[in-house]
Design an enzyme around this catalytic site. Structure first.
Site, PDB file in Angstrom:
ATOM      1  N   HIS A 122       4.200  -4.056   0.628  1.00  0.00           N
ATOM      2  CA  HIS A 122       4.962  -5.227   1.096  1.00  0.00           C
ATOM      3  C   HIS A 122       5.558  -5.921  -0.133  1.00  0.00           C
ATOM      4  O   HIS A 122       4.989  -5.843  -1.228  1.00  0.00           O
ATOM      5  CB  HIS A 122       3.984  -6.161   1.810  1.00  0.00           C
ATOM      6  CG  HIS A 122       4.573  -7.355   2.467  1.00  0.00           C
ATOM      7  ND1 HIS A 122       4.939  -8.477   1.774  1.00  0.00           N
ATOM      8  CD2 HIS A 122       4.850  -7.619   3.774  1.00  0.00           C
ATOM      9  CE1 HIS A 122       5.404  -9.386   2.612  1.00  0.00           C
ATOM     10  NE2 HIS A 122       5.360  -8.892   3.840  1.00  0.00           N
ATOM     11  N   ASP A 199      -4.173  -5.162  -1.533  1.00  0.00           N
ATOM     12  CA  ASP A 199      -3.514  -6.091  -0.626  1.00  0.00           C
ATOM     13  C   ASP A 199      -4.163  -5.901   0.746  1.00  0.00           C
ATOM     14  O   ASP A 199      -3.880  -4.924   1.436  1.00  0.00           O
ATOM     15  CB  ASP A 199      -2.006  -5.773  -0.586  1.00  0.00           C
ATOM     16  CG  ASP A 199      -1.277  -6.599   0.462  1.00  0.00           C
ATOM     17  OD1 ASP A 199      -1.939  -7.287   1.266  1.00  0.00           O
ATOM     18  OD2 ASP A 199      -0.030  -6.538   0.494  1.00  0.00           O
ATOM     19  N   GLN A 202      -3.201  -6.763   5.839  1.00  0.00           N
ATOM     20  CA  GLN A 202      -3.325  -6.077   7.136  1.00  0.00           C
ATOM     21  C   GLN A 202      -4.697  -5.425   7.274  1.00  0.00           C
ATOM     22  O   GLN A 202      -5.261  -5.380   8.374  1.00  0.00           O
ATOM     23  CB  GLN A 202      -2.241  -4.990   7.274  1.00  0.00           C
ATOM     24  CG  GLN A 202      -0.815  -5.483   7.195  1.00  0.00           C
ATOM     25  CD  GLN A 202      -0.356  -6.226   8.444  1.00  0.00           C
ATOM     26  OE1 GLN A 202      -0.955  -6.126   9.513  1.00  0.00           O
ATOM     27  NE2 GLN A 202       0.719  -6.978   8.314  1.00  0.00           N
ATOM     28  N   CYS A 364       9.875  -6.520   5.053  1.00  0.00           N
ATOM     29  CA  CYS A 364       9.520  -6.829   3.641  1.00  0.00           C
ATOM     30  C   CYS A 364       8.966  -5.593   2.949  1.00  0.00           C
ATOM     31  O   CYS A 364       7.984  -5.686   2.177  1.00  0.00           O
ATOM     32  CB  CYS A 364       8.529  -7.983   3.544  1.00  0.00           C
ATOM     33  SG  CYS A 364       9.217  -9.530   4.095  1.00  0.00           S
TER      34      CYS A 364
END
Ligand code: PLP
Length: 406
Positions: A122, A199, A202, A364
């Site tokens: 992202h 990250d 999600q 994104c």
């Protein structure tokens, strides 16, 4: 037993209509809806428990501080961090990754040092690293996904060179639904002395996360995708890395002492939390995480896996539908284009008329769009309250799109 109909009743917005149709909310990848307990907690905090935190000695300030600081422990439990002090609270994943970029990476990287990224990141896990490329000559090394959209850990580990200073990789793609074996990446990277940022924007939503078991150095989450308020979140920063970091933002709360010509920092995590935080947002996040933990992340993941299988069974054989990302173990996130001229925005508009909320655009993730040779796709992303009947509504609406545009 996972009673999805009972769970749906916890989310008041799911009872509303959109364009005269029952709402079918499949935009959870962008932001999830909130259960009543979170809405109540936010109302209660503002109505009865609100004050600024950390600074006051009066009753309400102590109460708000207690509630706010308790959330640090809840997040630590949710991620199985070794200590609550390893949790830096913030406004979400974007701030978490920027904290790592500014406070850890910038002071220690030089021209020619490398950061390894996957093509499915992202922008929140791309743009902060571009700052280092622009300002300091840091080199971004991109790792491609395979033809199914999977990211084999060996590909990431093979990209490590003598100048690699960080691997920054998603736990779960917001476009493809691909899960990444971050544990294997961390194990291999650790052998080569390379820290790993995950990250988890999600990932933490769709599977249980144990940062100690994963072995990562940084793990960023965002509250609004976790059924909590927008503007809430956190980044787990392993103790050893915290010790290497300078502050990110300067201001109140993050200092021990300020003189005219000298300054000393507060201990972590306060050192990385300047200014008045999102007090009520964070209190709401604590309640959302408790709600999730009460449901059981394994139970949520099982429910979503069943939905994923059902989506597959319904769309297999629709030769006019191109799905990006076909790994068998993917999460229930389906990005797609239609054969023919329909733009993702047109698809989304037709679906909206049927009450079906999906996202359309580049999500994104522009490098991934380029990888697939498309400029945009439509994305249906499922959450803990979605049902097979909603999958049917999506497929019916897609068939209508195909009739209109095909
Ligand atoms: N990373 C991923 C994989 C995401 O899906 C998102 C949001 O869509 C983000 C980072 C950024 O999260 P936020 O905008 O809440 O900071």
């Amino acid at each position: 037993m996972y009673d999805v109909e009972r769970i749906r009743r916890d989310f008041p917005i799911l009872g509303r209509e959109v364009n005269g149709q029952p709402l079918v909310y499949l935009d959870n990848g962008a932001s999830a809806q909130k259960p009543q307990v979170v809405i109540d907690a936010v109302m209660r905090a503002y109505s009865h428990e609100y004050s600024n935190v950390h600074r006051g000695l009066h009753y309400l300030s102590n109460l708000a501080t207690e509630k706010y600081e308790a959330v640090r422990g809840t997040i630590a439990r949710f991620l199985n961090a070794g200590a609550a002090e390893e949790i830096v609270m913030n406004s979400g994943t974007t701030e978490g990754i920027n904290t790592v970029a500014y406070a850890w990476a910038m002071p220690r990287m030089e021209a020619g040092d490398e950061i390894v990224l996957s093509v499915m990141e992202h922008h929140a896990n791309i743009v902060p690293w571009h700052f280092l490329r622009e300002r300091q000559g840091v080199v971004l090394k991109w790792v491609d996904v395979d033809e199914t959209g999977a990211l084999p850990p060996e590909r990431v580990l093979d990209a490590i060179g003598p100048r690699t200073r960080l691997i920054a990789v998603t736990h779960l793609s917001n476009v493809l639904g691909t899960r990444v074996d971050v544990k294997s990446i961390c194990r291999g990277a650790q052998e080569k002395g390379v820290p790993v940022l995950v990250d988890g924007s999600q990932g933490a939503v769709h599977m249980p996360v144990d940062v100690q078991d994963i072995g990562c150095d940084f793990y960023a989450i965002t509250g609004h995708k976790l059924y909590g308020p927008s503007g809430s979140g956190a980044v787990y920063i392993r103790k050893e890395r915290q010790a290497e970091m300078r502050p990110f933002m300067g201001g109140g709360d993050m200092i021990r002492d300020v003189k005219k010509d000298e300054i000393t920092w507060a201990d972590p995590p306060m050192k990385f939390e300047a200014g008045t935080p999102g007090i009520v947002q964070q209190i709401g996040l604590g309640v959302a995480l408790d709600y999730l933990m009460d449901l059981g992340l394994e139970n949520v993941a099982r429910h979503e896996a069943r939905l994923c299988d059902y989506v597959r069974s319904r769309i297999d054989g629709l030769n006019w539908l191109n799905v990006q990302g076909t790994t068998p173990d993917k999460a229930a996130i389906f990005s797609f284009t239609l054969n023919g001229a329909a733009h993702a925005h047109d698809i989304s508009t037709v679906l909206d008329k049927k009450g079906v909320a999906v996202r359309a655009g580049h999500h994104c993730a522009a490098p991934l769009m380029e990888r697939y040779g498309i400029t945009a796709s439509a994305r249906a992303s499922f959450g803990l309250y979605n049902t097979e009947a909603e999958v049917d509504a999506l497929v019916d609406a897609l068939e209508l799109c195909q009739d209109l545009f095909g």
